[in-house]
Design a protein around this motif. Structure first.
Motif, mmCIF file in Angstrom:
data_model
loop_
_atom_site.group_PDB
_atom_site.id
_atom_site.type_symbol
_atom_site.label_atom_id
_atom_site.label_comp_id
_atom_site.label_asym_id
_atom_site.label_seq_id
_atom_site.Cartn_x
_atom_site.Cartn_y
_atom_site.Cartn_z
ATOM 1 N N ASN A 31 50.272 77.653 32.127
ATOM 2 C CA ASN A 31 49.475 76.757 32.221
ATOM 3 C C ASN A 31 49.675 75.493 32.966
ATOM 4 O O ASN A 31 48.839 74.397 33.143
ATOM 5 C CB ASN A 31 48.625 76.566 31.034
ATOM 6 C CG ASN A 31 49.258 76.024 29.977
ATOM 7 O OD1 ASN A 31 50.476 75.560 30.057
ATOM 8 N ND2 ASN A 31 48.862 76.247 28.527
ATOM 9 N N VAL B 100 41.045 68.721 28.968
ATOM 10 C CA VAL B 100 41.712 69.727 29.423
ATOM 11 C C VAL B 100 41.255 69.866 31.001
ATOM 12 O O VAL B 100 42.170 69.875 31.875
ATOM 13 C CB VAL B 100 41.175 70.947 28.797
ATOM 14 C CG1 VAL B 100 41.485 72.240 29.542
ATOM 15 C CG2 VAL B 100 41.424 71.061 27.249
ATOM 16 N N ARG C 204 47.243 69.958 22.036
ATOM 17 C CA ARG C 204 47.540 68.739 22.419
ATOM 18 C C ARG C 204 46.545 68.106 22.823
ATOM 19 O O ARG C 204 46.162 66.607 22.793
ATOM 20 C CB ARG C 204 48.508 68.414 23.327
ATOM 21 C CG ARG C 204 48.261 69.078 24.710
ATOM 22 C CD ARG C 204 49.468 68.777 25.699
ATOM 23 N NE ARG C 204 50.664 69.548 25.377
ATOM 24 C CZ ARG C 204 51.739 69.451 25.805
ATOM 25 N NH1 ARG C 204 52.028 68.805 26.847
ATOM 26 N NH2 ARG C 204 52.857 70.253 25.480
ATOM 27 N N MET D 91 44.697 74.180 24.205
ATOM 28 C CA MET D 91 45.831 74.347 24.555
ATOM 29 C C MET D 91 46.719 75.106 23.623
ATOM 30 O O MET D 91 46.279 74.933 22.170
ATOM 31 C CB MET D 91 46.600 73.304 25.522
ATOM 32 C CG MET D 91 45.760 72.490 26.140
ATOM 33 S SD MET D 91 44.701 73.455 27.338
ATOM 34 C CE MET D 91 46.198 73.649 28.885
ATOM 35 N N PHE E 91 43.383 67.160 32.810
ATOM 36 C CA PHE E 91 44.783 67.510 32.868
ATOM 37 C C PHE E 91 44.750 68.682 34.135
ATOM 38 O O PHE E 91 45.755 68.340 35.014
ATOM 39 C CB PHE E 91 45.398 68.328 31.851
ATOM 40 C CG PHE E 91 46.650 69.086 31.868
ATOM 41 C CD1 PHE E 91 47.877 68.675 32.033
ATOM 42 C CD2 PHE E 91 46.456 70.627 32.088
ATOM 43 C CE1 PHE E 91 48.885 69.416 32.372
ATOM 44 C CE2 PHE E 91 47.585 71.246 32.345
ATOM 45 C CZ PHE E 91 48.802 70.756 32.511
ATOM 46 N N TYR E 92 43.861 69.459 34.221
ATOM 47 C CA TYR E 92 43.811 70.359 35.351
ATOM 48 C C TYR E 92 43.767 69.761 36.739
ATOM 49 O O TYR E 92 44.149 70.607 37.803
ATOM 50 C CB TYR E 92 42.920 71.735 35.037
ATOM 51 C CG TYR E 92 43.695 72.844 33.970
ATOM 52 C CD1 TYR E 92 45.036 73.379 34.288
ATOM 53 C CD2 TYR E 92 43.021 73.060 32.900
ATOM 54 C CE1 TYR E 92 45.316 74.067 33.312
ATOM 55 C CE2 TYR E 92 43.626 74.106 32.113
ATOM 56 C CZ TYR E 92 44.730 74.447 32.416
ATOM 57 O OH TYR E 92 44.984 75.351 31.481
ATOM 58 N N ASP F 234 56.130 70.362 24.760
ATOM 59 C CA ASP F 234 56.328 69.099 23.671
ATOM 60 C C ASP F 234 57.617 68.847 23.226
ATOM 61 O O ASP F 234 58.218 69.839 22.952
ATOM 62 C CB ASP F 234 55.418 69.532 22.733
ATOM 63 C CG ASP F 234 55.093 68.278 21.409
ATOM 64 O OD1 ASP F 234 54.202 67.523 21.877
ATOM 65 O OD2 ASP F 234 55.971 68.554 20.710
ATOM 66 N N LEU G 29 51.372 73.025 31.430
ATOM 67 C CA LEU G 29 52.081 71.920 30.564
ATOM 68 C C LEU G 29 53.280 71.837 30.269
ATOM 69 O O LEU G 29 54.019 72.719 30.256
ATOM 70 C CB LEU G 29 51.325 72.430 29.027
ATOM 71 C CG LEU G 29 49.978 72.124 28.820
ATOM 72 C CD1 LEU G 29 49.368 72.532 27.351
ATOM 73 C CD2 LEU G 29 49.650 70.324 29.066
ATOM 74 N N ASN H 158 52.506 65.611 35.742
ATOM 75 C CA ASN H 158 52.781 65.889 34.379
ATOM 76 C C ASN H 158 52.627 67.399 34.120
ATOM 77 O O ASN H 158 51.981 67.819 33.199
ATOM 78 C CB ASN H 158 51.849 65.239 33.451
ATOM 79 C CG ASN H 158 52.094 63.632 33.089
ATOM 80 O OD1 ASN H 158 53.311 63.329 33.171
ATOM 81 N ND2 ASN H 158 50.942 63.051 33.024
ATOM 82 N N LYS H 159 52.972 68.194 35.259
ATOM 83 C CA LYS H 159 52.742 69.512 35.138
ATOM 84 C C LYS H 159 54.446 69.894 35.524
ATOM 85 O O LYS H 159 54.871 69.540 36.241
ATOM 86 C CB LYS H 159 51.593 70.014 36.142
ATOM 87 C CG LYS H 159 50.447 69.585 35.930
ATOM 88 C CD LYS H 159 49.429 70.315 36.802
ATOM 89 C CE LYS H 159 48.023 70.174 36.334
ATOM 90 N NZ LYS H 159 47.514 68.769 36.768
ATOM 91 N N ASN H 160 54.337 71.448 34.964
ATOM 92 C CA ASN H 160 55.740 71.989 35.298
ATOM 93 C C ASN H 160 55.703 72.823 36.529
ATOM 94 O O ASN H 160 54.488 73.229 37.021
ATOM 95 C CB ASN H 160 56.184 73.101 34.147
ATOM 96 C CG ASN H 160 55.339 74.146 34.003
ATOM 97 O OD1 ASN H 160 55.300 74.966 34.768
ATOM 98 N ND2 ASN H 160 54.921 73.994 32.810
#
Length: 199
Positions: A82, A134, A127, A123, A137-138, A87, A84, A143-145
């Protein structure tokens, strides 16, 4: 676009693809559909009564989200990345922890979005406290892998109005009548027992 309520039988006899759900899981899928509630606004859209913002939100959802969160249960039962970043405390590597397969690193099971308004935090590691977080974030490019599912990358183009419409649609997926039905409430005796343990 317009839908009618589906029965457990219709769901349990669906032609599930072999890489998503085996025949052994078809019946439980039907049960889960009822367990999550069926009387949600999404199931009762009518051509004359649909809210324009909800319709626009559904169109956006179909384009950007439905490949994983597939109706009517709003999950495709697969494991996906997804986006993220792990953590720093939990260091959850996803499915790879169970399979010991590096190819499963950062893959997490796609959850259902049924009753999404009441299933916070969001998630796999909880978080995000709100649906807005959410969506933000998308729709962010940071901040994404690098291994996130490629379909998610197209969500970058959503405008503020798009996010409002998408939120409008997502809120139709909650069944308040089912959730607050006292017949399905947690037994009071069990609640009292838990209180005694925690006290």
């Amino acid at each position: 676009f317009f839908f009618k309520q589906k029965t457990a039988y219709e769901i349990s006899t669906r032609d599930w693809s072999s890489d998503v759900c085996s025949s052994d899981l078809a019946a439980p899928a039907g049960y889960s559909y009822h367990q999550w509630g069926v009387a949600i606004d999404f199931d009762f859209y009518t051509k004359d009564g649909v809210d324009i913002s909800e319709k626009n939100g559904f169109d956006l959802f179909s384009k950007h989200c439905a490949s994983c969160h597939t109706p009517p249960l709003f999950t495709n039962y697969t494991f996906q990345n997804n986006g993220l970043l792990p953590d720093s405390i939990l260091k959850d590597v996803g499915r790879a922890k169970q399979t010991n397969n590096k190819n499963d690193s950062l893959l997490f099971k796609v959850p259902s979005l049924r009753n999404i308004d009441y299933t916070f935090p969001y998630m796999h590691d909880g978080r995000f406290k709100t649906i807005t977080e959410v969506l933000n974030f998308y729709t962010s490019r940071t901040n994404k892998n690098s291994l996130m599912k490629h379909e998610l990358k197209s969500i970058y183009s959503l405008s503020s109005n798009d996010k409002v419409d998408l939120m409008s649609f997502l809120l139709t997926l909650s069944d308040k009548k089912f959730l607050f039905d006292k017949r399905y409430a947690y037994p009071k005796s069990e609640i009292d027992s838990l209180r005694k343990i925690t006290n």
